[in-house]
Design a protein around this motif. Structure first.
Motif: not given
Length: 430
Positions: A49-64
């Motif tokens: 039943e587990y599903k990983p979190t998909p990458l958001p289209d417009n993330p509020t957090l970035t690698s920076e």
């Protein structure tokens, strides 16, 4: 002659261990097996039943927004390559914390990093080797809104590790996140004539590591431990005096202040003390790898890991938050922690019920033993199919699976001894 030898063996064995002559042995064995099969089916259900979190289209957090913090002593040659892989994920900064004795060594390993990435790396020191003190120093210096606590021998295999481990933080309730981990083995060692039994045991240790993590998380949202090889945490949770004090001064059973077990404390601090949700991001993109020992140093690693495991279980069940509070909020986690603590008793019952069965019903006992051996054969056959270069030393994987019989005892009686074991943490000289 052989018949008499068997009779003598059975008499000595059963008399020595006081095995009862009970007609209920098969029934008891069947009931215990049915319980275990029910638990396995339940675990498989949660896992499916587990599903990983998909990458958001417009993330509020970035690698920076991410500061990577790396405590290190006796730093290995692979550290330079680890740095390159972390930097490929484009973090805001990397803060390396060592001790004066090892400062020149760390600077030498950092030197090959080219600009502009070189300017992202800070190398700091603390007076003495202490992983918690080193982490605190790095946390205090970090400027990112997300902290990534990373061991110095961990590889991020590609440049999507950071984005995928960052994705769960789009949920404002999530305070920390971790992902799956695997053993890193150089291609030159993937040869049955080169690989050592210790490496085979290590591969077995990491094989399917994430499955239990995912199952427990999906069951009730509880996480035993975000393993310290790579943990992502919101900076606001750790950058405060309360955390620094409690983290640096944690003691177990009124003993000395703890040094390792940092991931156990941080998981408990985020989940139970501060009340944030945790996330498990189980997908290939979030998987990190770690170097493994090719010699007896792996045995010391196993002992340290097992100590941390029991430190975590004993603390959760009997101190903070305690059995009743844990069971109210995370019933599946509480049940599994209790089961892990008393695994030896569970297996002892299996042994007693089997011996009771074979004592009265010889043929049935032999058939049960044959079935058990067949199941184990399938398990190790599957392992060898995934890692064909382990075939020659498959016995090392078998020994690893049953090493808990010795390691659990050693870990429990030395649970408050938490030196690094596999690194030279002797005081600075000169």
């Amino acid at each position: 002659m052989a018949f008499m030898a068997v009779r003598i063996f059975k008499k000595v064995w059963y008399d020595a261990f006081l095995i009862p002559d009970s007609p209920l042995g098969p029934v008891e064995l069947a009931l215990l097996n049915l319980y275990d099969r029910r638990e396995k089916r339940l675990a498989n259900k949660y896992h499916s039943e587990y599903k990983p979190t998909p990458l958001p289209d417009n993330p509020t957090l970035t690698s920076e927004d991410v500061s990577i913090i790396v405590p290190t002593i006796d730093t290995e040659d692979t550290f330079t390559e680890c740095l390159r892989l972390w930097l490929a994920n484009k973090p805001k900064e990397i803060i390396v914390v060592t001790i004066p004795r090892d400062l020149a060594r760390v600077q030498q390993l950092v030197q090959p990093i080219a600009q502009p990435d070189f300017d992202k790396i800070q190398v700091l020191t603390v007076p003495e080797a202490n992983k918690r003190a080193q982490l605190i120093r790095g946390i205090q210096a970090a400027t990112g809104t997300i902290l990534s606590l990373v061991d110095d021998d961990v590889f991020w295999p590609h440049d999507m590790v950071l984005p995928y481990l960052l994705a769960p933080f789009e949920d404002k309730k999530v305070g920390a996140c971790g992902g799956p981990q695997k053993a890193h083995l150089d291609d030159c060692r993937k040869d049955e004539n080169v690989i050592t039994p210790w490496e085979v045991a290590a591969l077995r240790a990491f094989d399917g590591h994430g499955n239990h993590l995912v199952t427990r998380f999906k069951a009730d949202g509880g996480v035993w431990c975000l393993v310290g090889r790579t943990i992502f945490v919101r900076a606001e949770i750790l950058q405060n005096e309360a955390f620094y004090h409690d983290f640096a001064n944690e003691v177990f059973m009124a003993g000395k202040a703890l040094n390792t077990g940092d991931d156990v404390f941080i998981t408990r601090w985020v989940q139970h003390v501060m009340g944030w949700a945790l996330a498990i991001q189980d997908c290939p993109e979030a998987t990190v790898t770690t170097t493994i020992k090719s010699d007896a140093g792996f045995a010391k690693q196993m002992l340290r890991w097992r100590r941390n495991l029991f430190l975590m279980i004993l603390t959760h069940l009997f101190m903070d938050p305690g059995w009743f509070a844990l069971r109210r909020k995370y019933p599946y986690m509480a049940k599994k922690m209790l089961g892990r603590l008393f695994r030896w008793l569970h297996n002892l019952y299996y042994l007693i019920f089997f011996l009771t069965t074979i004592k009265r019903y010889n043929l049935l006992g032999v058939l049960i033993l044959a079935w058990w051996v067949f199941q184990k054969y399938r398990t190790y056959k599957s392992f060898v199919e995934r890692y064909p270069y382990c075939r020659k030393h498959i016995w090392a994987a078998v020994l690893y699976d049953y090493s808990w019989i010795v390691l659990d005892f050693l870990a429990l009686v030395t649970v408050d001894y938490d030196d690094w074991l596999t690194r030279n943490d002797a005081p600075n000289r000169g």
